[in-house]
Enzyme design. Structure first.
Site, PDB file in Angstrom:
ATOM      1  N   ASP A 198       0.867  -1.182   0.000  1.00  0.00           N
ATOM      2  CA  ASP A 198       0.000   0.000   0.000  1.00  0.00           C
ATOM      3  C   ASP A 198       0.909   1.240   0.000  1.00  0.00           C
ATOM      4  O   ASP A 198       2.032   1.160  -0.483  1.00  0.00           O
ATOM      5  CB  ASP A 198      -0.964  -0.059   1.192  1.00  0.00           C
ATOM      6  CG  ASP A 198      -2.266   0.667   0.919  1.00  0.00           C
ATOM      7  OD1 ASP A 198      -2.192   1.878   0.602  1.00  0.00           O
ATOM      8  OD2 ASP A 198      -3.351   0.073   1.006  1.00  0.00           O
ATOM      9  N   HIS A 234       2.238   2.108  -3.203  1.00  0.00           N
ATOM     10  CA  HIS A 234       1.323   3.063  -3.825  1.00  0.00           C
ATOM     11  C   HIS A 234       1.841   4.486  -3.759  1.00  0.00           C
ATOM     12  O   HIS A 234       1.096   5.437  -3.939  1.00  0.00           O
ATOM     13  CB  HIS A 234      -0.073   2.963  -3.186  1.00  0.00           C
ATOM     14  CG  HIS A 234      -0.745   1.649  -3.424  1.00  0.00           C
ATOM     15  ND1 HIS A 234      -2.015   1.364  -2.983  1.00  0.00           N
ATOM     16  CD2 HIS A 234      -0.320   0.523  -4.074  1.00  0.00           C
ATOM     17  CE1 HIS A 234      -2.341   0.124  -3.348  1.00  0.00           C
ATOM     18  NE2 HIS A 234      -1.334  -0.403  -3.999  1.00  0.00           N
TER      19      HIS A 234
END
Ligand SMILES: *[C@@H]1O[C@H](CO)[C@@H](O)[C@H](O)[C@H]1NC(C)=O
Ligand SMILES: *[C@@H]1O[C@H](CO)[C@@H](O)[C@H](O)[C@H]1NC(C)=O
Ligand SMILES: *[C@@H]1O[C@H](CO)[C@@H](O)[C@H](O)[C@H]1NC(C)=O
Length: 397
Positions: free
Chosen positions: A223, A246
C-alpha cells in the site's frame, strides 16, 4: 625524565577519571535485559510479560535507561507500553534480535496494534526487526472472507520526542508503523518490506502529529509507502526509496465534515520504482472543512510510475458514501520542483480538483516526465497555478 614522568601521571589520572566517569555513567544508566525478565530467544515462548516487566523497571527509574534485546527471536502478543505511569523520559530500546508476532493472525489481529506505545516521552528504538507474520491474514483478506482488520506492527499514540533508528519491519498484518497524535518523532534508516500485493500494509502512516521526520529510509510494500492523514503538520521526508507500493499519499482526507488540515509537508529527494502513484493528494468527494497547504515535492525520480503527479479530489470508490459529490477540502500552495523520470501511464500529471473549492497555487518548476519515450500528457480540472522552467508534459494549469 621529569617531563615524561609528569606526562605519565597526567595520562594515568586522565585514564582514572575517564574510567570512573564511565562507571558512573553505567551505574546511573541501568540496562534491563529482557532475558533477565524471563524472555526466551527461541521464537516460541511468549515473551510479552518479560518485555512489559523490563518496560516497568525502566519506567520506575528517572535516570536514562536501556532495555536490551539480545540476538534471537522473541514471540510477542499484543504488547502495550504505556507512559502514563512512567517516570522516565529517556528510555532506549536496543534490539539486536527479531520480535515475532504469533502465526495465528487472530491472536493480535483484532486489537489494532501489535506493539503499542501510548503517552510516552523520549523513547528511542535502535535496531531490531519486527516480523508481523501477516501472510495468512492477507490471504484471508484477498479471498474475500470475513477477516479481522489486522494490527499495526508498531504504533505510537499521543507521544513526544520519539526516535527510531535502524528498525526493520517485515510483513505487517496492516500498517507497519503508525505515528498518531505525536510531537517530534524522528524515523531514520527504517526499512519496511512486504509483498507488493499485500493489502493495507502502508509503510509509515502519520496523522494528527507535528514535527515528524522520516529520513534515509526504504519502503517496499503493498500500500502507500508513506500515508499522511488529517492533522499532520511540519512533516519532513528526505531520502526515501519507495517501491513496490502506492507511493506517498496525502490522504485520503475529507471523510469527515470537521477535519484537521494538513500543512507544511516537504518530500525531498525520493525515488519511486514501479509504484501505483508517485506523489498523490487524495480527498473524498464529500463536504469537509479540511485543507492541504504549503507542500513541497522536490528532487523526485520516477521510474515507471503509474501516476507520478496526481491530485484526486473525486475519490469515491464504487460511488458510495459521497452524497453531495464534490470535495470540500481546499488545496493550496503545492509546489513540484525537479521531478523527472518515466511514467507508466500516458497522463503523467493529473490535477483533478474540486469544483466547489478549486486548487490554487499549484506550481510546477523543472518537471520532465516521459511515457514510453513519447510525450506524456497533463490533465487539469479546477486547478490554478503557474509553471516555470522546463515543464513536460506542458502545463495545463
Ligand atoms: C485486545 O482487545 C480486546 C477487546 O477489545 C481487549 O479485551 C484486550 O484487553 C485487548 N488486549 C490488550 C493486550 O489490550
Ligand atoms: C515546516 O516544517 C519544518 C519541519 O518539517 C520546520 O522546520 C519549519 O519551521 C516549518 N515551517 C513553518 C512555517 O512552520
Ligand atoms: C527530458 O527527459 C528525457 C528523458 O530522460 C530527456 O531525453 C530530455 O532531454 C529531457 N528534456 C529536457 C528538456 O530536459
Amino acid at each position: 625524565m621529569a617531563i615524561s614522568r609528569m606526562f605519565q601521571i597526567l595520562i594515568l589520572s586522565l585514564f582514572y577519571y575517564y574510567s570512573s566517569y564511565i562507571s558512573v555513567l553505567a551505574a546511573n544508566n541501568p540496562t534491563y535485559n529482557v532475558q533477565s525478565y524471563g524472555a526466551k530467544s527461541n521464537g516460541k515462548s511468549d515473551c510479552t510479560n518479560a518485555f512489559l516487566s523490563a518496560w516497568g523497571a525502566a519506567c520506575a527509574s528517572t535516570a536514562p535507561a536501556t532495555i536490551y534485546v539480545p540476538p534471537g527471536r522473541y514471540l510477542l502478543r499484543n504488547a502495550y507500553f504505556s507512559g502514563s505511569l512512567c517516570k522516565n523520559t529517556a528510555i532506549t530500546i536496543r534490539i539486536d534480535g527479531t520480535l515475532v508476532a504469533p502465526s495465528d493472525y487472530n491472536a493480535i489481529g483484532k486489537n489494532g496494534s501489535w506493539l503499542k506505545f501510548e503517552r510516552v516521552t523520549g523513547v528511542s528504538i535502535y535496531g531490531g526487526t519486527l516480523d508481523g507474520q501477516g501472510a495468512n491474514l492477507w490471504a484471508c483478506k484477498n479471498s474475500g472472507k470475513n477477516c479481522p482488520k489486522g494490527a499495526t506492527s508498531l504504533a505510537f499514540y499521543n507521544s513526544n520526542n520519539i526516535r527510531i533508528n535502524g528498525l526493520v519491519s517485515v510483513n505487517s498484518q496492516m500498517f507497519h508503523i503508525l505515528v498518531d497524535g505525536c510531537r517530534n518523532a524522528n524515523l531514520v534508516n527504517v526499512r519496511v518490506s512486504a509483498p507488493g500485493n499485500s493489502p493495507n500494509t502502508d509503510g509509515i502512516h502519520v496523522q494528527q502529529s507535528s514535527g515528524v521526520t522520516i529520513m534515509n529510509s526504504h519502503v517496499a510494500t503493498g500500500d502507500d509507502c508513506v500515508s499522511i492523514g488529517p492533522g499532520a503538520s511540519n512533516l519532513w521526508i528526505e531520502n526515501l526509496a519507495c517501491g513496490p507500493g502506492h507511493g506517498i499519499s496525502i490522504g485520503s482526507l475529507g471523510w469527515d465534515m470537521k477535519e484537521a488540515g494538513v500543512q507544511n509537508v516537504t518530500v525531498k529527494t525520493a525515488t519511486f520504482s514501479g509504484t501505483e502513484n508517485g506523489v498523490r493528494v487524495k480527498t473524498w468527494a464529500r463536504p469537509s472543512n479540511g485543507f492541504v497547504r504549503d507542500v513541497l515535492f522536490q528532487h523526485l525520480v520516477m521510474v515507471n510510475v503509474q501516476n507520478p503527479v496526481i491530485i484526486d479530489q473525486n475519490y469515491c470508490p464504487n460511488h458510495q458514501n459521497c452524497p453531495h459529490q464534490g470535495s470540500g477540502v481546499k488545496i493550496s500552495n503545492v509546489r513540484y520542483e525537479d521531478i523527472h523520470g518515466t511514467s507508466a501511464t500516458q497522463v503523467a500529471v493529473k490535477f483533478d480538483c474540486s469544483e466547489m473549492r478549486p486548487c490554487s497555487g499549484i506550481r510546477l518548476d523543472e518537471v520532465n516526465l516521459t511515457f514510453r519515450d513519447k510525450p506524456a500528457t497533463a490533465s487539469c480540472a479546477n486547478a490554478g497555478g503557474t509553471a516555470d522552467g522546463v515543464v513536460k508534459p506542458s502545463s495545463c494549469l
